[in-house]
Design an enzyme around this catalytic site. Sequence first.
Site, short mmCIF file in Angstrom:
data_model
loop_
_atom_site.label_atom_id
_atom_site.label_comp_id
_atom_site.label_asym_id
_atom_site.label_seq_id
_atom_site.Cartn_x
_atom_site.Cartn_y
_atom_site.Cartn_z
N ARG A 9 -18.50 -2.88 2.68
CA ARG A 9 -18.57 -3.43 4.03
C ARG A 9 -19.98 -3.24 4.61
O ARG A 9 -20.54 -2.16 4.53
CB ARG A 9 -17.53 -2.76 4.93
CG ARG A 9 -16.12 -3.25 4.62
CD ARG A 9 -15.08 -2.54 5.44
NE ARG A 9 -14.90 -1.17 5.00
CZ ARG A 9 -14.10 -0.30 5.61
NH1 ARG A 9 -13.43 -0.66 6.69
NH2 ARG A 9 -13.98 0.94 5.15
N CYS A 50 -19.19 1.95 9.63
CA CYS A 50 -19.29 2.77 10.84
C CYS A 50 -20.57 2.55 11.65
O CYS A 50 -20.50 2.16 12.81
CB CYS A 50 -19.15 4.23 10.47
SG CYS A 50 -17.60 4.55 9.64
N LYS A 100 0.84 -1.20 0.00
CA LYS A 100 0.00 0.00 0.00
C LYS A 100 0.88 1.25 0.00
O LYS A 100 0.60 2.22 -0.72
CB LYS A 100 -0.88 -0.03 1.25
CG LYS A 100 -2.16 0.72 1.09
CD LYS A 100 -3.08 0.38 2.24
CE LYS A 100 -4.26 1.29 2.26
NZ LYS A 100 -5.00 1.20 3.51
N PHE A 111 -30.68 12.72 6.77
CA PHE A 111 -30.71 11.37 7.36
C PHE A 111 -32.13 10.91 7.69
O PHE A 111 -32.36 10.20 8.65
CB PHE A 111 -29.75 11.27 8.56
CG PHE A 111 -28.35 11.05 8.09
CD1 PHE A 111 -27.65 12.06 7.46
CD2 PHE A 111 -27.75 9.80 8.18
CE1 PHE A 111 -26.39 11.86 6.93
CE2 PHE A 111 -26.49 9.57 7.65
CZ PHE A 111 -25.81 10.62 7.03
C1 UGA Z 1 -20.89 7.85 8.78
C2 UGA Z 1 -21.20 9.24 9.34
O1 UGA Z 1 -22.18 9.89 8.53
C3 UGA Z 1 -19.94 10.11 9.40
O2 UGA Z 1 -20.23 11.37 10.01
C4 UGA Z 1 -18.89 9.37 10.22
O3 UGA Z 1 -17.66 10.09 10.27
C5 UGA Z 1 -18.62 8.01 9.59
O4 UGA Z 1 -19.85 7.26 9.56
C6 UGA Z 1 -17.60 7.30 10.45
O5 UGA Z 1 -17.86 7.08 11.64
O6 UGA Z 1 -16.46 7.10 9.98
P1 UGA Z 1 -20.52 6.83 6.32
O7 UGA Z 1 -20.57 5.49 7.00
O8 UGA Z 1 -19.42 7.12 5.36
O9 UGA Z 1 -20.46 8.01 7.43
O10 UGA Z 1 -21.86 7.01 5.49
P2 UGA Z 1 -23.26 7.77 5.66
O11 UGA Z 1 -23.41 8.74 4.57
O12 UGA Z 1 -23.46 8.25 7.04
O13 UGA Z 1 -24.28 6.56 5.39
C7 UGA Z 1 -24.34 5.42 6.24
C8 UGA Z 1 -25.44 4.50 5.81
O14 UGA Z 1 -26.72 5.07 6.09
C9 UGA Z 1 -25.46 4.18 4.31
O15 UGA Z 1 -25.75 2.81 4.13
C10 UGA Z 1 -26.57 5.05 3.77
O16 UGA Z 1 -27.14 4.54 2.60
C11 UGA Z 1 -27.55 5.02 4.94
N1 UGA Z 1 -28.46 6.19 4.98
C12 UGA Z 1 -27.99 7.44 5.18
C13 UGA Z 1 -29.83 5.96 4.87
O17 UGA Z 1 -30.30 4.81 4.72
N2 UGA Z 1 -30.68 7.03 4.96
C14 UGA Z 1 -30.23 8.30 5.14
O18 UGA Z 1 -31.06 9.23 5.21
C15 UGA Z 1 -28.86 8.51 5.25
#
Ligand code: UGA
Length: 471
Positions: free
Chosen positions: A350, A283, A39, A272
């Site tokens: 994941r 996450c 990497k 959200f």
């Molecule tokens: C999430 C958090 O949003 C970040 O703030 C945080 O830093 C990150 O985890 C982490 O802890 O590293 P992420 O996992 O990249 O970020 O993605 P999100 O955009 O939050 O989406 C998470 C999941 O929720 C996805 O499967 C998405 O499709 C779903 N989601 C999101 C919904 O089903 N509905 C929504 O309204 C929003």
Amino acid sequence: MSEPVSICVIGSGYVGLVAAVCFAEMGHRVICVDNDKDKVETLRSGGVPIYEEHLPDLLGKHLGRGVEFTANLAGAVEKSEAIFIAVGTPQGDTGAADLSYVEAVVSEIARSVTEYKVIVEKSTVPVYTNEWIRRVLHRHGVDPGLFDVVSNPEFLREGTAVIDFLHPDRIVVGAGSERSAQLLQRIYAPLTSGTYYEQPGALPGVCSAAHPARILVTSAQSAEIIKHASNAFLALKISFINAVANLAENVDADIEDIAAGIGLDSRIGPRFLRAGIGYGGSCFPKDVAAFHWVAQQQGLNFQLLDEVRRINDAQRDVFFNKVRAALWTLRGKRIAALGLAFKGDTDDIRESPAIEIVRRLIDSGATVTAYDPAAIERTQAVLPPSEKLKYAKDLYEAAKDADAVLILTDWKEFSNIDLPRLNRAVKFPIIIDGRNLYKPDEITDQGFTYVSIGRPATYNAQQGKPRKLIF
Ligand code: UGA
């Protein structure tokens, strides 16, 4: 810009790599360490192992100038004032985060601390990890006057990681000493003073010189909890709207109108609240479990979090049952799966609900042709092509002769499908949309039957509305 700080970032995953490159973009001198030598080689030659907008450009801009990559942790620590730990904290068997990578890195850091360093937890960790890091350093004989431990959680989302990092809603610094808090304030000064946003070529976003990023200084414990509680709350919002969606559907209401109506309340906010097939990724599932475990360790039963997870798991069944309800039997059916990543704009699979659904379809005897704009390669590593699972080079190829088309990931590309072309490709015009990317009428007008989440299904004129079937 303000005075540069020499920074070491340990771990070149989503958080570590984005932080390293963005710190360089903010004018600091960064060494990013990873023990995966392949990497490191890839990164040294400008290759980016993850799909993330802006990252290749920023890496190209700063490689060999503001940021370098190495497998030599000791050398990097010696040269740096601040050491950010951004290694993985995967979920262990009990739901607790597995902190063995953090501990291993801290033990290694301990050997190289000969002058004052600030050790920063950037990975998502349970409360009191800062205390454990301190203890491990003591045990290795490091003089307590030579270091401070700070918690600086990261809130970036995959897919928008670079912009989230440079235009954060807030920067949280959990520091036990004035000296360490000041160093972190110096590091983030380009964002909090706004000088970064005035720089030519600065990436645009919500922050500006007039509205720079905000910084909140707290205790380390509070900062650790802010991170877990933020992710748990966002997961809760998603499970809440999914639970309401299931109710809405039963009474012929529309979850999109309901979410808009709820979200207009400024105390709730619109984000959200997108109903769908549930949250995935590296996450939310892990952090909800880890936060629950943290509470349990304190003798508290945070049952609400159990329910958040239960609703999320059940949402996959809800979707799967919609597929069965639309197709009756699955054995021998051809299904087009649009989307494999856990959400749009990423190649990360994941804990992806899409992958689980594809697996279940195959187990039920269906043949799946899958397409994703970025995640096919990663998916093939866990689900190799077979008689039952094929991968297509575009969505229309995936849809060829399909009994139904499933939308599983909210890629922009899937909101702009050429519907007449799709209709010509499929065997039966049925779309089952797990992400509510369309207005039911616009799909039905194109001759499709459209099944989505939290809204009544709409039927094309030819098929007509079937009588209610009970499964
Ligand atoms: C999430 C958090 O949003 C970040 O703030 C945080 O830093 C990150 O985890 C982490 O802890 O590293 P992420 O996992 O990249 O970020 O993605 P999100 O955009 O939050 O989406 C998470 C999941 O929720 C996805 O499967 C998405 O499709 C779903 N989601 C999101 C919904 O089903 N509905 C929504 O309204 C929003």
